[in-house]
Design an enzyme around this catalytic site. Sequence first.
Site, PDB file in Angstrom:
ATOM      1  N   GLU A  52       0.962  -1.167   0.110  1.00 45.31           N
ATOM      2  CA  GLU A  52      -0.072   0.118   0.075  1.00 45.31           C
ATOM      3  C   GLU A  52       0.957   1.312   0.042  1.00 45.31           C
ATOM      4  O   GLU A  52       1.869   1.227   0.402  1.00 45.31           O
ATOM      5  CB  GLU A  52      -1.074   0.249   1.387  1.00 45.31           C
ATOM      6  N   CYS A 263      -6.708   0.987   3.154  1.00 45.60           N
ATOM      7  CA  CYS A 263      -7.576   2.307   3.388  1.00 45.60           C
ATOM      8  C   CYS A 263      -7.657   3.094   1.832  1.00 45.60           C
ATOM      9  O   CYS A 263      -8.203   3.862   1.540  1.00 45.60           O
ATOM     10  CB  CYS A 263      -7.309   3.310   4.289  1.00 45.60           C
ATOM     11  N   ASN A 393     -12.218  -2.973   1.102  1.00 46.51           N
ATOM     12  CA  ASN A 393     -11.250  -3.033   2.529  1.00 46.51           C
ATOM     13  C   ASN A 393     -11.840  -3.560   3.687  1.00 46.51           C
ATOM     14  O   ASN A 393     -12.099  -2.176   4.213  1.00 46.51           O
ATOM     15  CB  ASN A 393     -10.157  -2.170   1.654  1.00 46.51           C
ATOM     16  N   GLU A 394     -11.967  -4.173   4.373  1.00 45.15           N
ATOM     17  CA  GLU A 394     -11.765  -3.730   6.144  1.00 45.15           C
ATOM     18  C   GLU A 394     -13.451  -3.008   5.836  1.00 45.15           C
ATOM     19  O   GLU A 394     -13.240  -2.739   6.866  1.00 45.15           O
ATOM     20  CB  GLU A 394     -11.108  -3.679   6.718  1.00 45.15           C
TER      21      GLU A 394
HETATM   22  O1  AHR Z   1      -1.807  -1.543   7.170  1.00 42.61           O
HETATM   23  C1  AHR Z   1      -2.165  -0.115   6.889  1.00 42.61           C
HETATM   24  C2  AHR Z   1      -4.163  -0.004   7.254  1.00 42.61           C
HETATM   25  O2  AHR Z   1      -4.307  -0.987   8.493  1.00 42.61           O
HETATM   26  C3  AHR Z   1      -4.890  -0.213   5.946  1.00 42.61           C
HETATM   27  O3  AHR Z   1      -4.625   0.838   5.110  1.00 42.61           O
HETATM   28  C4  AHR Z   1      -5.902  -0.535   7.029  1.00 42.61           C
HETATM   29  O4  AHR Z   1      -6.511  -1.378   5.553  1.00 42.61           O
HETATM   30  C5  AHR Z   1      -5.998  -1.398   7.671  1.00 42.61           C
HETATM   31  O5  AHR Z   1      -6.368  -0.444   8.987  1.00 42.61           O
END
Ligand code: AHR
Length: 666
Positions: A52, A263, A393-394
């Site tokens: 990321e 995120c 994503n989560e």
């Molecule tokens: O890995 C860092 C962050 O942790 C990611 O962007 C998110 O998916 C999680 O909250």
Amino acid sequence: MRKSISFFLLGVFLSVYSINAQARKEFVEKTNRDIDKSGKVISPDLFGLFFEDINYSADGGLYAEQVQNRSFEYNPTERKDWNPFSYWEYITTGYSYGRISVETKSPIHPNNPHYMVIDIEHVGKEAKFTGESGVGLKNPGFGGIVVRSGQKYNFSVFAQQLSDAPIVLSINLQNRKGEVLASSSIATSSRNWQKYTATLTATASCDTSSLVVLAKTEGKIALDVVSLFPEKTFKNRPNGLRADLAQMLADMKPHFIRFPGGCLSHGDGLGNMYRWKNTIGPIEERKEQRNIWGYNQTAGLGYYEYFQFCEDIGAKPLPVLPAAVSCQNTGGTWQLGGIGQKAIPMDEMKDYIQEVLDLIEWANGPVTSTWGAKRAAAGHPASFQLQYVGIGNEDNITPQFEERFKLIFDAVKAKHPEITVVGTVGPAPDGDDFTKGWKIANELKVPVVDEHYYTSPEWFIANQHRYDKYARNATRVYLGEYASWGNKLRNAIAEAAYMTSLERNGDVVRMASYAPLLAKKNFTQWNPDMIYFDNVKICLTPNYYVQKMFSANQGNLYFDKVISKNEKDSTLAASCVQDAKTGDIILKMVNFGKESNPMKVNLGSFKKIVSVAEQTVLAGKGDDENTLENTQKIVPTKSVIKVSKTFEYAVPAMSLTVIRIKTSKK
Ligand code: AHR
């Protein structure tokens, strides 16, 4: 009732058995090796990477572009004191003068609206006193441009000559004293936007140089996408990656890479979602945007480069697309418990779903298809062999999420049954979102879902049996983000113990990736991370070494009963796998305790083993850690050892050992 349960169990047994039998048959056919019969077939894609752009991982990090704010697109929504002039110093030399302005009237492309205009009113003729005369710009890169003597650097710029005569630009790299380390020049030849290139060869080394672009002719010129790359990028790709960092990732031999977030994928509000179409094509046509982690993303490292990197290192791509909802922490609402999720309006969902389907066509479609043609035009006519697509994503599992996820999932399943969709079950290992996410996954029969957890080392030790209890032959797990809180050896060893349980449950756990991956010194928003770096050095953490020892030593068959240890002691963990390609048997033994502890190995069920094996040990004190100042405090040691069908091994305190044993065909 009892009869139906036993029929059910028999069915499960038969289908597991037939998967095993089929997979084993394929191994034997493919490898022409006699793979042992008693193993359990586990995921071929178990350990990979999650990348990321957080902590300056991409721009200023893995992406080898050296010029910061190259397209004059920085703005205050990214950081309050940023604007299109940020990181550009206006310079005049040799009694020259003029003015600069940022304009938007006729950009190269609407996605790249700002450009710099230099109006050179006077070029001093007093050069003999002052060196070069001219009016121009200086850029310090991301905390200094690293230059090495004898190496080449590729400069490029888009320029539009706004006055009659050609404008000569002097291009050079300077140290802090203003001494020139490399130089070249170009002359404009068009009143339209045109790309100009020059190669700079460094005559000295410097870690903190700046790029200077100096107009030496009176007149007016517009500049955009001012770029400088080292000639040596990873695999010498143009618009490529920083070779040393990329090599550290390649060395891990990851089986997949998940990107671009996190995120960052679902974004800080709907306008900030990562839209893949903005990140392909010529870099001057890509759309820069605010990075959710508080800086700018050029999208220079975009989908094409992610897919190319995956291919270059033999990892399967796992792009994650938003489930049509933004991050629940949008607007900083994590402080209120994450109530900021926004959803794409339902009347826009048709287009959004098409965007998801277009990605699959872009990655895999024939060159004759609309999107496949764009991939080919970028230089990759062959399919990228996309197999996995992440949706979400989560996310908070709200009704608006559920409605949209279902629409996207159904559409992908209908049009592309060959694609494995990875769903999402919230940001934690349990709780409301987790339960609701799993309920949806079970109802829709989502093939894989993504679990996330960041927690204490003790949690990882205590939860080694988590996946033993998961249903077999149901939705599989992708442990997409996990880490114990810290970069000390004890954190890494707790993760190692847990990873043996992922191998043991490799029939349920399809993939796993530590998070976050990269962090630049002084530009870090999230700790701990797997690899720390600055512009020159790289610090590999004990967590990195553990990941590498597992990732570079993956197997396809799991064997229990090969390693015996004190089962009551949860600080001890072990696993045994066999790699179908090489036939190698791989033992992993972990001790999270303070004393050395014996484990017994029995390889009696394997036919022929080679007695000389390769052993790698990561061991030390629980508090040991590496830093950029001392990168070697804790590193694995390799040796060659003798093994026999049965042997005992004293597993050192606070350690991970990997023993790789070759099998022989004769
Ligand atoms: O890995 C860092 C962050 O942790 C990611 O962007 C998110 O998916 C999680 O909250």
